[in-house]
Design a protein around this motif. Structure first.
Motif, PDB file in Angstrom:
ATOM      1  N   GLN A  90       0.908  -1.190  -0.167  1.00 36.38           N
ATOM      2  CA  GLN A  90      -0.009  -0.081  -0.037  1.00 36.38           C
ATOM      3  C   GLN A  90       0.692   1.145  -0.180  1.00 36.38           C
ATOM      4  N   LYS A  91       2.190   1.232   0.383  1.00 36.61           N
ATOM      5  CA  LYS A  91       3.051   2.422   0.280  1.00 36.61           C
ATOM      6  C   LYS A  91       3.548   2.601  -1.095  1.00 36.61           C
ATOM      7  N   THR A  92       3.629   3.957  -1.150  1.00 37.96           N
ATOM      8  CA  THR A  92       4.190   4.594  -2.212  1.00 37.96           C
ATOM      9  C   THR A  92       5.680   4.064  -2.516  1.00 37.96           C
ATOM     10  N   LYS A  93       5.989   4.259  -3.754  1.00 33.61           N
ATOM     11  CA  LYS A  93       7.606   3.917  -4.099  1.00 33.61           C
ATOM     12  C   LYS A  93       8.419   4.976  -3.269  1.00 33.61           C
ATOM     13  N   ASP A  94       7.983   6.062  -3.018  1.00 29.54           N
ATOM     14  CA  ASP A  94       8.745   7.069  -2.403  1.00 29.54           C
ATOM     15  C   ASP A  94       8.923   6.750  -0.893  1.00 29.54           C
ATOM     16  N   GLN A  95       7.671   6.272  -0.377  1.00 25.03           N
ATOM     17  CA  GLN A  95       7.728   5.596   1.082  1.00 25.03           C
ATOM     18  C   GLN A  95       8.561   4.478   1.101  1.00 25.03           C
ATOM     19  N   LEU A  96       8.529   3.391   0.299  1.00 21.66           N
ATOM     20  CA  LEU A  96       9.628   2.366   0.197  1.00 21.66           C
ATOM     21  C   LEU A  96      11.160   2.732   0.310  1.00 21.66           C
ATOM     22  N   LEU A  97      11.249   3.853  -0.829  1.00 22.25           N
ATOM     23  CA  LEU A  97      12.651   4.330  -1.003  1.00 22.25           C
ATOM     24  C   LEU A  97      13.130   4.895   0.366  1.00 22.25           C
ATOM     25  N   ALA A  98      12.431   5.648   1.116  1.00 23.52           N
ATOM     26  CA  ALA A  98      12.560   6.337   2.440  1.00 23.52           C
ATOM     27  C   ALA A  98      12.769   5.118   3.475  1.00 23.52           C
ATOM     28  N   GLU A  99      12.086   4.032   3.455  1.00 18.30           N
ATOM     29  CA  GLU A  99      12.173   2.964   4.414  1.00 18.30           C
ATOM     30  C   GLU A  99      13.569   2.005   3.924  1.00 18.30           C
ATOM     31  N   ALA A 100      13.931   1.915   2.651  1.00 16.49           N
ATOM     32  CA  ALA A 100      15.081   1.159   2.305  1.00 16.49           C
ATOM     33  C   ALA A 100      16.194   2.072   2.583  1.00 16.49           C
ATOM     34  N   ARG A 101      16.214   3.581   2.453  1.00 22.03           N
ATOM     35  CA  ARG A 101      17.308   4.190   3.116  1.00 22.03           C
ATOM     36  C   ARG A 101      17.596   4.150   4.554  1.00 22.03           C
ATOM     37  N   GLU A 106      21.598  -1.477  -0.377  1.00 23.83           N
ATOM     38  CA  GLU A 106      22.332  -0.846  -1.433  1.00 23.83           C
ATOM     39  C   GLU A 106      21.490  -0.997  -2.728  1.00 23.83           C
ATOM     40  N   GLY A 107      21.676  -0.114  -3.654  1.00 20.57           N
ATOM     41  CA  GLY A 107      21.081  -0.157  -5.034  1.00 20.57           C
ATOM     42  C   GLY A 107      19.538   0.195  -4.891  1.00 20.57           C
ATOM     43  N   ARG A 108      19.189   0.880  -3.850  1.00 20.49           N
ATOM     44  CA  ARG A 108      17.968   1.279  -3.649  1.00 20.49           C
ATOM     45  C   ARG A 108      17.262   1.961  -4.750  1.00 20.49           C
ATOM     46  N   SER A 109      18.039   3.019  -5.132  1.00 17.38           N
ATOM     47  CA  SER A 109      17.559   4.033  -6.108  1.00 17.38           C
ATOM     48  C   SER A 109      17.286   3.659  -7.433  1.00 17.38           C
ATOM     49  N   LYS A 110      17.976   2.420  -7.599  1.00 15.38           N
ATOM     50  CA  LYS A 110      17.673   1.922  -9.243  1.00 15.38           C
ATOM     51  C   LYS A 110      16.650   0.606  -9.108  1.00 15.38           C
ATOM     52  N   MET A 111      15.822   0.422  -7.809  1.00 16.28           N
ATOM     53  CA  MET A 111      15.168  -0.755  -7.719  1.00 16.28           C
ATOM     54  C   MET A 111      13.438  -0.268  -8.114  1.00 16.28           C
ATOM     55  N   ARG A 112      12.824  -1.267  -8.757  1.00 18.34           N
ATOM     56  CA  ARG A 112      11.363  -0.689  -9.010  1.00 18.34           C
ATOM     57  C   ARG A 112      10.667  -1.050  -7.525  1.00 18.34           C
ATOM     58  N   LYS A 113       9.485  -0.743  -7.746  1.00 18.97           N
ATOM     59  CA  LYS A 113       8.614  -0.724  -6.232  1.00 18.97           C
ATOM     60  C   LYS A 113       8.674  -2.295  -5.849  1.00 18.97           C
TER      61      LYS A 113
END
Length: 124
Positions: A90-101, A106-113
């Protein structure tokens, strides 16, 4: 019309069935129908007559009741989509990126949702 012997039921269960039966009769149901519904209610609430301590009775009634309640709660959460996986979905890709950060994946910026979701699940 109830079927079978009621010998295995406790006195409390018998009283409860009688009380329920009277209630149904007051509402206009026939004696046989009221009796059948009363015993069905008692069986549903208490799991039937007294159980022997032999095979098949490994859990106490309190444990069974708690397990049913937990199972029902988990099923309700699943229907709402509130499982761990559902919450991530249910989270957006931006929210998932923040959690991954925060998790320093590693490599989170190039990952799909879907890749982010999989990576976060692996880290947990």
């Amino acid at each position: 019309m109830s079927r079978g012997s009621k010998e295995k039921y406790t006195e409390k269960q018998k009283r409860k069935a009688e009380h329920i039966e009277e209630s149904y009769e007051e509402k206009g149901l026939s004696k046989d129908n009221a009796e059948a519904r009363a015993w069905a209610t008692v069986n549903k609430q208490s799991g039937g007559g007294e159980k022997s301590s032999g095979s098949g009775s490994q859990k106490r009634p309190e444990q069974k009741k708690r397990a049913r309640k937990d199972s029902a709660r988990q099923a309700a959460e699943t229907r709402k989509g509130n499982t761990q996986e559902g919450k991530l979905e249910q989270k957006t890709k931006d929210q998932l990126l923040a959690e991954a950060r925060r998790m320093d994946i590693e490599g989170r910026s190039k990952m799909r949702k879907q890749d982010l979701i999989a990576a976060i699940k692996r880290q947990r």
